[in-house]
Design a protein around this motif. Sequence first.
Motif, short mmCIF file in Angstrom:
data_model
loop_
_atom_site.label_atom_id
_atom_site.label_comp_id
_atom_site.label_asym_id
_atom_site.label_seq_id
_atom_site.Cartn_x
_atom_site.Cartn_y
_atom_site.Cartn_z
N ALA A 1 0.84 -1.20 0.00
CA ALA A 1 0.00 0.00 0.00
C ALA A 1 0.87 1.25 0.00
O ALA A 1 0.59 2.22 -0.72
N ILE A 2 1.93 1.25 0.81
CA ILE A 2 2.85 2.39 0.83
C ILE A 2 3.51 2.56 -0.54
O ILE A 2 3.66 3.67 -1.05
N GLY A 3 3.90 1.46 -1.17
CA GLY A 3 4.50 1.51 -2.49
C GLY A 3 3.55 2.07 -3.53
O GLY A 3 3.94 2.89 -4.38
N LEU B 1 4.03 5.51 -5.55
CA LEU B 1 3.96 5.53 -7.01
C LEU B 1 2.95 6.57 -7.48
O LEU B 1 3.24 7.35 -8.40
N LEU B 2 1.77 6.59 -6.87
CA LEU B 2 0.75 7.56 -7.25
C LEU B 2 1.22 9.00 -7.01
O LEU B 2 1.00 9.88 -7.85
N ILE B 3 1.85 9.23 -5.88
CA ILE B 3 2.35 10.58 -5.58
C ILE B 3 3.42 10.97 -6.58
O ILE B 3 3.45 12.11 -7.07
N THR B 4 4.31 10.04 -6.93
CA THR B 4 5.37 10.32 -7.90
C THR B 4 4.78 10.64 -9.27
O THR B 4 5.18 11.61 -9.92
N VAL B 5 3.83 9.84 -9.72
CA VAL B 5 3.19 10.07 -11.02
C VAL B 5 2.49 11.43 -11.02
O VAL B 5 2.59 12.20 -11.98
N PHE B 6 1.79 11.73 -9.94
CA PHE B 6 1.09 13.01 -9.84
C PHE B 6 2.09 14.18 -9.87
O PHE B 6 1.87 15.16 -10.60
N ALA B 7 3.17 14.07 -9.12
CA ALA B 7 4.17 15.15 -9.08
C ALA B 7 4.82 15.34 -10.44
O ALA B 7 4.99 16.48 -10.90
#
Length: 92
Positions: free
Chosen positions: A15-17, A21-27
């Motif tokens: 879940a943390i991964g 990943l979602l935060i990285t893609v969004f950024a």
Amino acid sequence: MTGMSDHDWTEVVGAIGVFALLITVFAVTVVQIAKTRRARYDGARSDDYRRLAETAARAQEENARLLAALDGRLGGMETRMGAMERVLREVD
């Protein structure tokens, strides 16, 4: 004691991964959109500067033409003034 099993830990790490990943893609998406927008604005600004430079060049050419015309008229006035001074000296 209610400890977490190995299966529970893998779910937490997964879940943390996924969130990372979602935060990285969004950024990355936000940064790329900002760069694209900035490039578009820079392009529009350079077009504005180009038009301004062309307008300034045309105005400078017009001013040079007007100054040349005024120089010719002033030269003619100087010639006539010299002739008038000679006539006035002869009359005295």
